[in-house]
Motif scaffolding. Structure first.
Motif, PDB file in Angstrom:
ATOM      1  N   GLY A  42      39.664  73.379  64.469  1.00 30.35           N
ATOM      2  CA  GLY A  42      38.309  73.636  63.984  1.00 30.35           C
ATOM      3  C   GLY A  42      38.205  73.570  62.472  1.00 30.35           C
ATOM      4  N   SER A  43      37.063  73.103  62.022  1.00 31.04           N
ATOM      5  CA  SER A  43      36.802  73.089  60.579  1.00 31.04           C
ATOM      6  C   SER A  43      36.557  74.523  60.109  1.00 31.04           C
ATOM      7  CB  SER A  43      35.575  72.224  60.271  1.00 31.04           C
ATOM      8  OG  SER A  43      34.406  72.842  60.777  1.00 31.04           O
ATOM      9  N   ASP A  44      36.656  74.722  58.820  1.00 38.59           N
ATOM     10  CA  ASP A  44      36.456  76.051  58.248  1.00 38.59           C
ATOM     11  C   ASP A  44      34.971  76.351  58.016  1.00 38.59           C
ATOM     12  OD1 ASP A  44      39.182  76.587  58.245  1.00 38.59           O
ATOM     13  OD2 ASP A  44      39.477  75.848  56.212  1.00 38.59           O
ATOM     14  N   SER A  45      34.136  75.953  58.949  1.00 36.28           N
ATOM     15  CA  SER A  45      32.696  76.210  58.835  1.00 36.28           C
ATOM     16  C   SER A  45      32.420  77.686  59.125  1.00 36.28           C
ATOM     17  CB  SER A  45      31.910  75.341  59.818  1.00 36.28           C
ATOM     18  OG  SER A  45      32.107  75.797  61.146  1.00 36.28           O
ATOM     19  N   GLY A  46      31.299  78.155  58.646  1.00 38.47           N
ATOM     20  CA  GLY A  46      30.921  79.544  58.879  1.00 38.47           C
ATOM     21  C   GLY A  46      30.820  79.888  60.353  1.00 38.47           C
TER      22      GLY A  46
END
Length: 152
Positions: A42-46
């Motif tokens: 997963g990306s480090d998105s909120g």
């Protein structure tokens, strides 16, 4: 109890019925790499960070309830205080989840060693008193279901 709570309770109890500690531990072991890998990809998105913190926090909160049959006091709290809000990357949260799941497995070993029957119950805020086996399925299903939201 909400309708969803009633459904989750019945489903978790049904799936756990008749299983042994080793079988329940295998359920958690099987899903551990799946959830950890979803976090790691997963990306480090909120949104992803929030979901991973939530999943790990729920598992840690569940651990506190699973320790009650071992003599720990029942603390009637929510999961919020168990969230790893200090972690700010999906890689770190992947590791935190994996470590947390290892701790859940260790608690099951302690329960088994203490001779605690799997039919012993522990309080869940929404589902009420559920068996140790149902707790295992609840934590397992929660992690798998909620981690589907994590995106790369």
């Amino acid at each position: 109890m909400t309708i969803l709570g009633w459904i989750l309770r019945r489903r978790s109890e049904r799936r756990a019925k008749g299983l042994s500690y080793p079988e329940l531990k295998q359920v958690l072991k099987n899903s551990q790499p799946i959830v950890s890998e979803r976090f790691a990809r997963g990306s480090d998105s909120g949104t992803n960070l929030e979901r991973a913190r939530h999943i790990t926090g729920i598992e840690r909160w569940g651990q506190s309830r699973l320790r009650v049959p071992l003599g720990a006091p029942l603390v009637r709290d929510e999961y919020d205080g168990y969230r790893p809000d200090d972690l700010d990357t999906m890689a770190a949260l992947s590791q935190a989840f994996s470590s947390t799941r290892d701790d859940t497995l260790a608690i099951l070993d302690q329960l088994q060693a203490a001779g605690v029957p799997l039919t012993t119950t522990a309080l869940h805020n929404e589902l009420g008193e559920i068996t140790i086996g149902a707790w295992v399925y609840y934590l397992n299903d929660h992690g798998l279901r909620e981690s589907l939201i994590v995106r790369s």
